[in-house]
Motif scaffolding. Sequence first.
Motif, short mmCIF file in Angstrom:
data_model
loop_
_atom_site.label_atom_id
_atom_site.label_comp_id
_atom_site.label_asym_id
_atom_site.label_seq_id
_atom_site.Cartn_x
_atom_site.Cartn_y
_atom_site.Cartn_z
N THR A 109 35.85 32.69 33.69
CA THR A 109 35.09 32.24 34.72
C THR A 109 33.78 32.79 34.64
OG1 THR A 109 35.14 34.32 36.14
CG2 THR A 109 37.07 33.12 36.36
N TRP A 110 33.02 32.16 35.09
CA TRP A 110 31.29 32.42 34.58
C TRP A 110 30.84 33.76 35.42
CZ3 TRP A 110 29.90 30.72 30.18
CH2 TRP A 110 30.11 29.38 29.92
N ASP A 111 31.75 34.20 36.38
CA ASP A 111 31.20 35.30 37.29
C ASP A 111 32.10 36.67 36.81
OD1 ASP A 111 33.81 34.64 38.26
OD2 ASP A 111 32.94 34.66 40.37
N GLY A 112 32.73 36.59 35.74
CA GLY A 112 32.92 37.81 35.20
C GLY A 112 34.43 38.25 34.83
N VAL A 113 35.38 37.09 34.74
CA VAL A 113 36.78 37.41 34.32
C VAL A 113 37.23 36.95 32.80
CG1 VAL A 113 39.27 37.07 34.89
CG2 VAL A 113 37.72 37.34 36.73
N ALA A 114 37.80 37.65 32.05
CA ALA A 114 38.03 37.45 30.61
C ALA A 114 39.16 38.15 30.27
CB ALA A 114 36.64 37.58 29.89
N LEU A 115 39.70 37.43 29.06
CA LEU A 115 40.54 38.28 28.15
C LEU A 115 39.75 39.09 27.13
CD1 LEU A 115 42.99 35.28 27.36
CD2 LEU A 115 43.28 37.07 29.04
N HIS A 116 39.94 40.23 26.80
CA HIS A 116 39.53 40.87 25.71
C HIS A 116 39.82 42.16 25.47
CE1 HIS A 116 37.35 44.11 28.18
NE2 HIS A 116 37.19 43.20 29.26
N ALA A 117 39.33 42.94 24.33
CA ALA A 117 39.80 44.23 23.87
C ALA A 117 39.36 45.22 24.68
CB ALA A 117 39.53 44.39 22.39
N GLY A 118 40.48 46.32 25.02
CA GLY A 118 39.89 47.35 25.84
C GLY A 118 40.94 48.23 25.85
N ASN A 119 40.58 49.38 26.62
CA ASN A 119 41.77 50.43 26.76
C ASN A 119 42.94 50.15 27.67
OD1 ASN A 119 42.66 53.22 26.87
ND2 ASN A 119 41.72 53.62 28.81
N LEU A 120 44.14 50.41 27.32
CA LEU A 120 45.39 50.17 28.08
C LEU A 120 46.15 51.60 28.18
CD1 LEU A 120 44.97 47.88 25.54
CD2 LEU A 120 46.90 46.88 27.27
N PRO A 121 45.76 51.92 29.52
CA PRO A 121 46.45 53.32 30.14
C PRO A 121 47.82 53.04 30.41
CG PRO A 121 45.23 52.22 31.72
CD PRO A 121 44.80 51.74 30.29
N GLY A 128 38.64 43.79 36.61
CA GLY A 128 39.19 42.27 36.98
C GLY A 128 39.43 41.61 35.83
N CYS A 129 38.91 41.90 34.51
CA CYS A 129 39.36 41.34 33.17
C CYS A 129 40.48 41.88 32.99
CB CYS A 129 38.37 41.80 32.12
SG CYS A 129 36.93 40.96 32.48
N VAL A 130 41.27 40.99 31.91
CA VAL A 130 42.53 41.26 31.31
C VAL A 130 42.45 42.12 29.90
CG1 VAL A 130 44.60 40.30 30.39
CG2 VAL A 130 43.61 39.26 32.25
N ARG A 131 42.62 43.21 29.87
CA ARG A 131 42.20 44.10 28.34
C ARG A 131 43.34 43.85 27.51
NH1 ARG A 131 40.70 49.66 30.98
NH2 ARG A 131 39.06 49.37 32.22
N LEU A 132 43.28 44.02 26.23
CA LEU A 132 44.27 43.53 25.54
C LEU A 132 44.04 44.79 24.37
CD1 LEU A 132 43.96 39.78 25.13
CD2 LEU A 132 45.52 41.08 26.42
N PRO A 133 45.09 44.81 23.38
CA PRO A 133 44.93 45.64 22.11
C PRO A 133 43.86 45.21 21.29
CG PRO A 133 47.47 45.42 22.70
CD PRO A 133 46.41 44.50 23.63
N LEU A 134 43.18 45.88 20.61
CA LEU A 134 42.08 45.34 19.85
C LEU A 134 42.74 44.43 18.64
CD1 LEU A 134 39.40 45.16 18.69
CD2 LEU A 134 39.48 47.16 17.36
N LYS A 135 43.85 44.79 18.00
CA LYS A 135 44.48 44.07 16.92
C LYS A 135 44.73 42.73 17.52
CE LYS A 135 45.64 47.82 14.01
NZ LYS A 135 46.37 48.67 13.23
#
Length: 312
Positions: A109-121, A128-135
């Motif tokens: 979405t243009w207002d801020g939701v995306a799939l991207h790499a990030g921390n997975l606790p 609001g995003c969907v964080r994924l393992p970097l690899k």
Amino acid sequence: MLAGAGGLVLMASGALGQQVFKEIHELQPGEFTWHPERQPTGPVAVIVSLDEQRVHVYRNGVRIAVSTCSTGKPGHSTPTGVFVVLQKDRNHRSSTYNDAPMPNMNRLTWDGVALHAGNLPGYPASHGCVRLPLKFSALLFEVTHLGTPVIIADSHTAPAEVVHPGLVLSGYAEHEFEDVLATLDDKKHPADWALDDGYPISSMIASSYDAKIVVIENDREVAEGKLLWDGRPLGSHVYVLQGPHEGQKGMHWSALTYGDPAAEAHDLRRVRTEESFAADLRRYIHPGMIFIFTDLPLHPDSRSGRDFVIMS
């Protein structure tokens, strides 16, 4: 502007990710499976399961990968519904969260939701995003394209293969199949587009609530027609057009159900439209387009402005 992880999240434990050979339910935070050899070609669809905190990747109807993820925390929940990839940026940085790195970003979405790499606790923790393992995010970035459907839901079913005996929303005699094929001449699948090609991404939405069908190119509604159907609830289904099916003389679709596993089975023959609108649709249809069934009304509460999304 993308909601998500903080500036140092990629240094956190498990954020890099590790490919493993495990049952899906045994995956630990940061772990993922990746088996593209199971289906080397075909359209890709991504399903984010909020209940499981898993991302499932299907290609041509075959699941080729599963990854752990972290979705929105309380107060910043990840919206559910049907999205398409609107933008890709391998080295994106947040304009909202202190220039935080968000590698391998697929914007939804243009207002801020995306799939991207990030921390997975190990639990929902993003804005609001969907964080994924970097690899994993790097591998996913290579197989998505502008227009790739991304379904975010509490639950889902595996894709089914559907062949509709006609182009879409209309029947035809078998001898007219060559005319059907002609409508796809010179139309590439979005997977074959360069990021700057500028081709419009076509999507169709059929709403039983409004008894109408709308066609969207990129983020703009370009056509509207009457929905004719059997009167029963349509359910929540997403169809991805793979192309013509020579053997059965029809259009070949990959179909996914989301939200309600008990929803009525896939059957594109349940819906039709008036002949004049069906003929007009031919200009918009291309391999890789998506067609959504919904019982929700098509107003801003269920579709966000210039983003293509059906909120559930």
